[in-house]
Structure formats: structure tokens, C-alpha cells
Design an enzyme around this catalytic site. Structure first.
Site, PDB file in Angstrom:
ATOM      1  N   ALA A 108      47.218  32.125  44.033  1.00 38.69           N
ATOM      2  CA  ALA A 108      47.186  30.650  44.060  1.00 38.69           C
ATOM      3  C   ALA A 108      48.559  30.003  44.178  1.00 38.69           C
ATOM      4  O   ALA A 108      48.459  28.787  44.693  1.00 38.69           O
ATOM      5  CB  ALA A 108      46.767  29.932  42.986  1.00 38.69           C
ATOM      6  N   SER A 109      49.575  30.968  43.864  1.00 45.01           N
ATOM      7  CA  SER A 109      50.884  30.000  44.045  1.00 45.01           C
ATOM      8  C   SER A 109      51.887  30.723  45.279  1.00 45.01           C
ATOM      9  O   SER A 109      52.844  30.124  45.402  1.00 45.01           O
ATOM     10  CB  SER A 109      51.631  30.106  42.701  1.00 45.01           C
ATOM     11  OG  SER A 109      51.446  31.404  42.017  1.00 45.01           O
TER      12      SER A 109
ATOM     13  N   GLY B 277      52.035  34.064  48.374  1.00 47.44           N
ATOM     14  CA  GLY B 277      51.524  35.221  49.255  1.00 47.44           C
ATOM     15  C   GLY B 277      52.611  36.322  49.457  1.00 47.44           C
ATOM     16  O   GLY B 277      53.816  35.907  49.781  1.00 47.44           O
TER      17      GLY B 277
ATOM     18  N   ALA C 173      39.368  33.991  44.546  1.00 45.81           N
ATOM     19  CA  ALA C 173      37.616  33.998  44.772  1.00 45.81           C
ATOM     20  C   ALA C 173      37.115  32.484  44.899  1.00 45.81           C
ATOM     21  O   ALA C 173      37.771  31.619  44.923  1.00 45.81           O
ATOM     22  CB  ALA C 173      36.894  34.693  43.706  1.00 45.81           C
TER      23      ALA C 173
ATOM     24  N   ASP D 143      40.810  39.407  44.846  1.00 45.39           N
ATOM     25  CA  ASP D 143      42.137  39.864  44.356  1.00 45.39           C
ATOM     26  C   ASP D 143      41.942  40.650  43.029  1.00 45.39           C
ATOM     27  O   ASP D 143      42.414  41.919  42.836  1.00 45.39           O
ATOM     28  CB  ASP D 143      43.437  39.151  44.359  1.00 45.39           C
ATOM     29  CG  ASP D 143      42.851  37.832  43.406  1.00 45.39           C
ATOM     30  OD1 ASP D 143      41.757  37.522  42.866  1.00 45.39           O
ATOM     31  OD2 ASP D 143      43.807  36.883  43.396  1.00 45.39           O
ATOM     32  N   THR D 144      41.052  40.255  42.387  1.00 45.77           N
ATOM     33  CA  THR D 144      40.690  41.168  40.946  1.00 45.77           C
ATOM     34  C   THR D 144      40.021  42.456  41.372  1.00 45.77           C
ATOM     35  O   THR D 144      40.105  43.447  40.620  1.00 45.77           O
ATOM     36  CB  THR D 144      39.609  40.212  39.957  1.00 45.77           C
ATOM     37  OG1 THR D 144      40.354  39.018  39.808  1.00 45.77           O
ATOM     38  CG2 THR D 144      39.790  40.881  38.746  1.00 45.77           C
TER      39      THR D 144
END
Length: 487
Positions: free
Chosen positions: A12-13, A15, A80, A236-237
Site C-alpha cells: 500500500a505504501s 513497491g 488484496a 501478498d499475504t
């Protein structure tokens, strides 16, 4: 010849593109490119700048080519639930709206007025979060949906732009709260409720599916290595869980980043009454597993605190300031929705919460950081006990991966509060999970078990033992507090 693997890992913040190679029996990582991410207000909503993210991927690939790597495979993972609407011309209809946008604030109540929550949970096994794709589509512009040829999750859309091939990878698709646990397909009743059709979703595929080469036109625009894209565990999880060493017979995991995801790996989903009441989720994992877990607000809180402080502090500096303070000076329900995206700022929201619950209000950077870290540890220990109750056994260990694995203060507090051994690391578990799925697909690794053995050999895993049981009374008091504030 050593195969070269690249993980595109976007949160989210930020990459980054991480390069991985197997050398002398160990996995070696190299960060090749890092870039910022974040939503902006656009056309009345908080939206992701998806074209900029894709451009940054190509910049990273050019750097990889310049570094002498001429042939690679590439996997993409992101967060997600968010999606891109693609029109009949193959182009996106708008920038995707962020899950932190407030359009779904009351959507669960509205949608479940005639489709009961327990009915939805039995079908999907997915926790109720107001930003799930189900509720986003419920609030979506109906005219836009009518123009939509494809609904694509963020990493699937990026893969589609890169290769021209459209798929829906299941670890991410499961977070939509629209996949049927029994049938393994999108549920007709839920799709009908949000005015979409199953054919608007590209075909479902498993992690480890080869998507194909980059489109030829990208080589004309950029100086790129020869690249084959593999659809990894795109949530990602899911990648982070694959990248967890899995130490102990009965091990739980905590993927500790912007979100904290605490859970265990199951071969059969658990969607019984207790799991429903505790709002646990059965997200699909790679290789036929389920990620049975709870979403916890996580490091998002301290990330916002860091941004809002008038003086610039690194996270390490904030943790050092916190260590000088006493823990447990206030109890905070870190999963309260008020901390999701507070308009007045996170520090003010934390202080207001403490004031409104008649507790000591943290003032200094160290006090605020300790309030966050100690209450995250309390919440982790609280949920670890609930997780054990649901699945029916105690835990040998808690494996903490992600950025939170570097916060020694929080790791030690969690070990002591939960009275469990904590293994912290690797911090790059998401990128590692992305890479090892590519390696399994390319036959460089036999299976997940071999991958986890490789991870344990390749990276420093720190061990935290419960120091004493003096802090367990704090957990008991915290659990009573949570009951009272919920009432």
C-alpha cells in the site's frame, strides 16, 4: 546456468523489484528497484495510480537488464480486494478505488439485510470486512459495471497489461468474499446481488501457472530482459505465508506489515460457528491450503504516526524511544474501525481514544510508539489464544515475518504475553514467497517443504523466548477491556 527470478512486490505504501538466485544451496536476494505507492483523491474517491505502478515495473526491469541479467522469470504480488474494471476495448475504465475509501462504510449492513451474514460465511468462509470486493462491487457505479468486460484483481490486471493474458488467481480471488468453498467457483447468489456475471471474471488459475512472455510492444518502448511471467500467489499475504519458515510442529504465523495477519495453514477450511463469531477468514493459499487468519490493523498505525510527527524519525528510532517507556500504560483496541483511515490524523485519533476511555493519554513520540507496539502485542497474544481454541491445540511457536519481524520490542512482548516461542524473520517473506513459487514452477525446488528448508538455511531467524509470566495478567486485563469496550 543459474536461473534468475524477479519478484514484483507492491504494498500500500511502496513497491520493489527483488531479484533472487539459488547459489551454493542458499537463496540470495538483491533489491533492484524501489518506488513509492499511495492512493490519491481523484473523481471523488481515493484511487490507486495503477499506470504509474506499471511504469515503475518497467523502470525496474530496465535496471535489471543494465545489471547484466538478460533472461528472467517474473512474479507479481500486491494487496488484496481491490480491482480494475476493463472495457470491451481492453482498456481500464477508471483508476481503481482504494479499499480505504469510505464508500463501503455501511455496505455490510445494507447487503446483509436480505442475505444473512451466517449464510454468506457458510458459503465463502471469508471474514466480514467492509472493504471486501463484495461490498465494493455492491457500491460500484452500475453504468460502469454495464460497460465492463473484465473485472480483474490488481496483480492480475498488471499481469494482463504486461502479457495480454487475463486470469484470476485464486489466493487473491478468495478475498473477494465471492468464491464458494464447496464449489471452488464464484457464487451465483452473491454475484447476482452485486450485479455482476461470472463471465466478467477471467478464468480461475492456481499459483504457479505460467502466464507467458511480455507483449512485443513493451520491448519497443523499453530496454528489457527476456521475461516470462509466472502467476504466483498474487495476494501478498499468500506469498508471505509461503515465505514463512514454519518452525515447529504446531506453528502459527504473523505476517506483520501494513496489515498484521495472524493465523495458521490448514488443509481443510474451518467455517464453523466459533470461526464465524470471531470473524476468522479462510483465504485460499497456494498448493491446496487455506490461510485461516484474522486481519489486525497492524503497522499501518505506526506508519501514520511516523508521518505525522513534526520531527523525522526512522522506525528503528521510534522503537528505541518506545523501549525507554513503560508498556501497558493504556489499553487500545487496535482493530477499532476508527483507526482504518482517520481523517484528523492517527496521533489525534489514538489520543482521543485514550481520553474517551478515561486512560492515560500518550504525548511524546516514545509514549505514542510504546502505546502502539504494546497494544499490538496484546492483540496478537489475544488472537493467538482464540486461534488455538478454534483449531483445537496450543502453539509450539509463532513465526513472525514481514517488517514487524525487525521490531525486537514487539517480538519480545508478544512472546511473553502469549507464553510462546517467537521466531522472527525473514522480513522479506512476501518477496521470498513470490520467488519460491516461481522456483517450484521451474523445477528448481521440489515443493513447499523444500522451499521452507531453503528459507531457514538462507536467512537469519531470531528466536524470542517468553521471559517470565508476569505479563500474562496484562493480557487477562486487556481481554476484559476488549469485552467492555465492545459492549
Amino acid at each position: 546456468m543459474t536461473n534468475t527470478y524477479v519478484a514484483v512486490d507492491i504494498g500500500a505504501s511502496s513497491g520493489r523489484l527483488m531479484l533472487g538466485q539459488l547459489r551454493n544451496g542458499k537463496l540470495h536476494l538483491q533489491e533492484m528497484h524501489r518506488f513509492k505507492n499511495g492512493f490519491v483523491k481523484e473523481a471523488g474517491h481515493d484511487r490507486w495510480q495503477i499506470d504509474k505502478l506499471i511504469h515503475e515495473i518497467f523502470i525496474g526491469l530496465e535496471k535489471i537488464k543494465q545489471a547484466g541479467f538478460s533472461q528472467i522469470t517474473l512474479g507479481i504480488d500486491t494487496w488484496a480486494v481491490d480491482y480494475v474494471l476493463v472495457g470491451n476495448n481492453g482498456q481500464k475504465l477508471q483508476n481503481p478505488i482504494s479499499y480505504r475509501d469510505d464508500r463501503t462504510q455501511n455496505s455490510i449492513a445494507k447487503l446483509t439485510s436480505d442475505l444473512p451474514k451466517d449464510y454468506i460465511y457458510k458459503k465463502t468462509g471469508i471474514q466480514f470486512l467492509d472493504f471486501n470486493t463484495l461490498y465494493q462491487l455492491f457500491e460500484e457505479d452500475k453504468e460502469l459495471l454495464a460497460q465492463t468486460s473484465k473485472i480483474m484483481m490488481i496483480p492480475d490486471y498488471i499481469g494482463y497489461v504486461l502479457t495480454g493474458q487475463a486470469v484470476t488467481e485464486v489466493t487473491n480471488a478468495s478475498t473477494t468474499q465471492m468464491l464458494s468453498l464447496r464449489e471452488g467457483l464464484f457464487d451465483h447468489d452473491l454475484l447476482k446481488k452485486v450485479n455482476v456475471r461470472s463471465e466478467q471474471f477471467p478464468k480461475l488459475v492456481d499459483a504457479g501457472t505460467v502466464l507467458g512472455p511480455l507483449k512485443a510492444n513493451w520491448y519497443q518502448q523499453y530496454d528489457l530482459p527476456q521475461t516470462t511471467v509466472i502467476t504466483v500467489a498474487t495476494h501478498d499475504t499468500a506469498s508471505a505465508v509461503i515465505g514463512t519458515p514454519g518452525i515447529g510442529q504446531h506453528w502459527a504465523y504473523l505476517s506483520s506489515g501494513t496489515w498484521s495477519l495472524l493465523g495458521c495453514e490448514l488443509n481443510v477450511p474451518e467455517n464453523g460457528e466459533q470461526a464465524y463469531q470471531e470473524n476468522y477468514t479462510n483465504e485460499w493459499g497456494a498448493y491446496g491450503t487455506y490461510r485461516f487468519l484474522k486481519n489486525i490493523m497492524g503497522l499501518w498505525i505506526i506508519q501514520n504516526v511516523q508521518k505525522e510527527l513534526p520531527q523525522a524519525y526512522s522506525f528503528a528510532e521510534l522503537a528505541a524511544l518506545a523501549e525507554k517507556q513503560l508498556p501497558f500504560q493504556q489499553f487500545i483496541d487496535v482493530n477499532n474501525p476508527r483507526f482504518k483511515n482517520p481523517r484528523g490524523g492517527m496521533i489525534k485519533e489514538l489520543q482521543n481514544y485514550c481520553s474517551q476511555t478515561n486512560q492515560k493519554v500518550p504525548q511524546t513520540p516514545g509514549e505514542i510508539a510504546m502505546a502502539v507496539y504494546s497494544n499490538l502485542s496484546l492483540y496478537y497474544a489475544h488472537e493467538l489464544a482464540i486461534l488455538g481454541d478454534i483449531v483445537g491445540h496450543r502453539w509450539d511457536s509463532l513465526n513472525i515475518v514481514g517488517g514487524g519481524a525487525n521490531v525486537k520490542l514487539m517480538n519480545q512482548l508478544t512472546a511473553s504475553l502469549a507464553q510462546v516461542e517467537v521466531y522472527a524473520g525473514p522480513s522479506e517473506a512476501t518477496a521470498i514467497g513470490n520467488l519460491v513459487v516461481q522456483m517450484i514452477t521451474q523445477k528448481d525446488l521440489a515443493n513447499v517443504q523444500a522451499a521452507r528448508q531453503l528459507i531457514s538455511k538462507s536467512f537469519v531467524i531470531k528466536r524470542f523466548l517468553p521471559q517470565t509470566d508476569v505479563e500474562t495478567h496484562q493480557l487477562s486485563n486487556y481481554q476484559k477491556f476488549l469485552q467492555e469496550v465492545q459492549v
